[in-house]
Design a protein around this motif. Structure first.
Motif, short mmCIF file in Angstrom:
data_model
loop_
_atom_site.label_atom_id
_atom_site.label_comp_id
_atom_site.label_asym_id
_atom_site.label_seq_id
_atom_site.Cartn_x
_atom_site.Cartn_y
_atom_site.Cartn_z
N UNK A 152 -4.90 4.23 1.01
CA UNK A 152 -4.11 5.34 1.37
C UNK A 152 -4.08 5.70 2.79
N UNK A 172 -1.80 3.46 5.44
CA UNK A 172 -0.78 3.05 4.78
C UNK A 172 -0.25 4.67 5.58
N UNK A 173 -0.74 6.01 4.90
CA UNK A 173 -0.10 6.79 5.43
C UNK A 173 -0.27 6.22 7.24
N UNK A 194 3.10 4.69 7.88
CA UNK A 194 3.93 5.51 7.68
C UNK A 194 4.40 6.08 8.80
N UNK A 242 14.70 1.97 8.56
CA UNK A 242 13.51 2.41 7.04
C UNK A 242 13.13 2.35 6.41
N UNK A 243 14.56 2.00 5.08
CA UNK A 243 14.12 2.22 4.02
C UNK A 243 13.46 0.30 4.09
N UNK A 293 9.59 0.49 5.06
CA UNK A 293 9.12 1.17 4.01
C UNK A 293 9.00 0.70 2.63
N UNK A 294 10.29 -0.48 2.65
CA UNK A 294 9.98 -1.29 0.55
C UNK A 294 8.82 -2.43 1.14
N UNK A 327 5.46 -0.34 1.27
CA UNK A 327 4.31 0.26 0.15
C UNK A 327 4.05 -0.84 -0.85
N UNK A 328 5.46 -1.96 -0.81
CA UNK A 328 4.37 -3.13 -0.96
C UNK A 328 3.61 -4.18 -0.59
N UNK A 381 0.19 -1.88 -2.64
CA UNK A 381 0.01 -1.54 -3.33
C UNK A 381 0.98 -0.29 -4.53
N UNK A 382 1.17 0.41 -3.54
CA UNK A 382 1.85 1.75 -3.51
C UNK A 382 3.58 2.16 -4.01
N UNK A 383 3.92 1.19 -3.96
CA UNK A 383 5.21 1.50 -4.65
C UNK A 383 5.62 0.75 -6.36
N UNK A 384 6.70 1.36 -6.60
CA UNK A 384 7.40 1.83 -8.19
C UNK A 384 7.10 0.40 -8.85
N UNK A 385 6.63 0.57 -9.79
CA UNK A 385 6.74 -0.56 -10.28
C UNK A 385 7.84 -0.34 -11.48
N UNK A 418 15.52 6.43 -0.60
CA UNK A 418 15.61 6.25 0.74
C UNK A 418 17.18 5.93 0.83
N UNK A 430 5.20 6.60 -3.51
CA UNK A 430 6.08 6.48 -3.87
C UNK A 430 5.66 6.02 -5.36
N UNK A 431 4.01 5.45 -6.01
CA UNK A 431 3.57 4.77 -7.06
C UNK A 431 3.51 5.77 -7.72
#
Lengths: 84, 591
Positions: free
Chosen positions: A5, A8-9, A12, A68-69, A72-73, A76-77, A80-84, B285, B582-583
């Motif tokens: 983390x 990652x931060x 970012x 940025x989009x 960042x995407x 995130x992947x 492994x902090x992206x939304x599932x 985003x 985001x998770x």
């Protein structure tokens, strides 16, 4: 929080910092601070400084958000902090 | 068919569409009412954000302002777009992950304090109310000019329509009407711009035509901006593209106003809450990208309209006998928005540097020897004989370009769409601040869904009435509203939201002190320089740009006070860590 983390931060924050440097440089340095010297350069029908202030910087803002989009995407992947 | 008939048809059709959409998207529960159930697709949210953001001022006034300001008009063009980069990079994804309903929600929770919540909600209401009054006024003016009704009747019609779809559908109704309103306003604006570009340069894309050569008139073959600069010099004015000339803004003003507008944009509550309506962080985003792309369509077109209209206006009016003046000039003379005083007594219209007379035109109702409408104002002693109100640049551009009548009606419908979409977004902020942040979170946490919905709807009604009152009886400071709203947004929310996300140690005491110092300084400075006649004493910074200083003061006070007071409790540090990835972002939850 875990070590990944923190990495990652940090990545970012680096990305945000780089993009914000461009965000500040184009309008404030090119569009305002250096507008007079740049206005002596005409490209097609535009004095360069004037064009950056009234057109170019807006295009740059749109591109910055898109970059940025995408990055960042990807980040995130990777962490492994992206939304599932 | 006449212009009036076309205008009526297009306005009635678009209004019927808005009401139909609102009826289809009516809601029963608070989540739908405040954040549209967090189910708005990013592309639609981008359009809704663009309509929410682009007000009557963007649509009607901005191109006119740029037209009269030349280079320095860039403060609005850069200032009102650059803020979206800050929003996308620093605010939107994190606030979406936080997943609540309002901006005071975040401030109150992150700073674990109802005092902070109350300070934030007062700021949100104040910013939104000043802003919404201007929108109602804008709608009233469009009504009166194009539909030939009284301004006050126009305001009442606007109020009724906005109330209907805001109270019925809340955020959900507003979002989908804003999508429709965006389409109406962007089509109207771009068609008008393309037509005038085609007429002057033979190129249909205005952003390209603006850098091309003129195809007719005595300056044919010259670049548009070259011709414009040349005309300005002939008339004794500074070149259109010249920066920082003595009659315009200095570098410090351009710099500070641009920055204040950027950070103000990123701190405006009605813009921020749009990012609560999308289903995920990723969607937040990309919807910031769509929003800015849709805004950029208008914002890169507006300066071309400004330049084309400026050239076309001077070219067709200056040194022309009044009796041969174009049709649009005489049409708009009826409204008192253009006026001509024959100082030289030869019947020829002369446009030169300076104001033609003192104050806004007061028509006497009589006509002079050439048929011109006379004004009662005292003439100035310069050679300029022509008065042109800045607001007609966009509204008259279809007529200047000899466009068909239906286009003129479409521009009127576009102006109304811009005013109403912004007004409705602001009304939701006011209603949710009171019914959610004040009533539910502080006064009555046991309130049921039904009670909360009722309070929200009553608050919309109340806010519509207050906004309408100020639209009909505008306080003397309507023109100063922009300085106020942006200055306050910049100096209140922006720094403490960013510090709240990017540091874990900034605390309650710091945030409250920072907000109070930031707002007090900014308000005091604007009141002193705008209303009490004081000189801009802070390094000569104009009141429009003082939000930049207020923001810095807020940030410094917040950091210093936090350093000397007790750190936030552990659960706040966890909250901050949580919003950074985001998770796990669900849909927005009640509390």
């Amino acid at each position: 929080m875990s070590k990944s983390f923190d990495v990652y931060w940090k990545k970012n924050l680096t990305l945000i910092a780089v993009l914000l440097v461009v965000w500040a440089f184009v309008p404030y340095v090119l569009g305002i601070f250096l507008v007079q010297p740049l206005n002596s350069i005409w490209i097609a029908g535009f004095p360069l400084g004037f064009w950056i202030a009234q057109q170019g910087s807006i295009y740059v803002f749109v591109i910055l958000i898109l970059v940025y989009c995408i990055l960042m995407n990807r980040l995130d992947r990777k962490y492994e902090v992206d939304e599932q | 068919m006449s212009i009036l008939a076309w205008t009526y048809i297009l306005v009635i059709l678009t209004f019927a569409l808005y009401i139909f959409i609102a009826w289809r998207s009516r809601v029963k529960e608070t989540k739908g009412f405040y954040v549209a159930g967090s189910s708005v697709p990013p592309l639609a949210n981008g359009m809704a954000t663009a309509a929410d953001w682009m007000s009557a001022a963007s649509f009607i006034s901005m191109a006119g302002l740029v037209s009269f300001m030349g280079y320095s008009g860039a403060v609005y063009l850069m200032g009102w777009t650059g803020g979206y980069v800050l929003l996308a990079l620093l605010l939107a994804p994190y606030l979406r992950k936080f997943g609540k309903f309002t901006v005071p929600d975040f401030v109150g929770d992150r700073y674990y304090s109802n005092t902070a919540r109350v300070v934030a909600l007062i700021c949100a209401i104040f910013i939104s109310l000043t802003y919404v009054a201007g929108q109602m006024r804008g709608a009233g003016i469009v009504f009166s000019r194009f539909l030939e009704v009284e301004v006050s009747t126009g305001v009442v019609i606007g109020m009724a329509v906005v109330f209907f779809y805001a109270a019925l559908g809340g955020m959900k109704g507003i979002t989908w009407t804003q999508v429709a309103q965006y389409c109406v306003l962007i089509v109207a604006f771009i068609l008008a711009a393309a037509a005038i570009s085609l007429k002057l340069t033979g190129i249909v894309v205005p952003q390209v035509g603006f850098g091309s050569t003129l195809i007719e008139g005595e300056r044919a073959g010259q670049y548009v901006l070259q011709a414009l600069d040349g005309i300005h010099i002939e008339l004794g004015l500074h070149r259109y593209t010249e920066a920082f000339h003595p009659d315009g803004m200095g570098m410090l003003s351009v710099f500070s106003i641009t920055l204040a507008l950027m950070v103000g944009t990123a701190g405006l509550p009605h813009v921020i809450i749009r990012f609560f309506t999308v289903p995920s962080v990723k969607a937040a985003r990309i919807s910031a990208f769509w929003a800015l792309l849709f805004i950029a369509l208008l914002y890169t077109t507006a300066p071309t309209v400004a330049g084309f209209a400026r050239y076309n206006m001077i070219d067709t009016i200056n040194d022309v006998p009044y009796t041969e003046a174009p049709e649009w000039f005489k049409n708009w003379e009826q409204t008192g928005l253009v006026a001509w005083v024959d100082k030289a007594g030869d019947g020829i219209i002369r446009f030169r540097a300076g104001e033609p007379f003192i104050g806004p035109p007061e028509l006497t109702g009589e006509r002079g020897e050439h048929g011109q409408r006379l004004v009662a104002n005292v003439p100035t002693d310069n050679e300029n004989e022509l008065y042109v109100d800045r607001d007609i640049i966009v509204l008259a551009s279809p007529e200047m370009g000899n466009l068909p009548a239906w286009m003129i009606g479409l521009v009127a419908a576009g102006g109304l769409a811009a005013a109403l979409s912004t007004a409705s977004g602001l009304l939701i902020v006011i209603a949710s601040s009171i019914s959610h942040d004040l009533y539910y979170r502080i006064l009555n946490p046991q309130a049921t869904e039904r009670q909360r919905m009722l309070v929200a709807r009553i608050m919309i009604a109340l806010a519509v009435l207050i906004a309408g009152y100020f639209g009909i009886n505008p306080p003397g400071f309507v023109a100063e509203v922009v300085a106020f709203a942006f200055g306050l947004a910049a100096s209140s929310f922006f720094p403490i939201i960013i510090l709240g996300i990017f540091t874990t140690w900034v605390n309650r005491e710091g945030a409250i002190a920072g907000m109070i110092v930031g707002i007090s300084f900014t308000m005091m400075y604007i009141i002193q320089t705008k209303f009490m006649g004081m000189d801009p004493w802070f390094f000569g910074i104009v009141p429009e740009g003082i939000g930049t200083v207020g923001m810095l003061l807020n940030a410094i006070v917040t950091v210093v006070v936090s350093a000397f007071t007790k750190s936030p409790p552990a659960h706040i540090r966890e909250l901050v860590q949580n919003v950074r990835t985001p998770r796990g972002s669900g849909s927005a939850i009640g509390h």
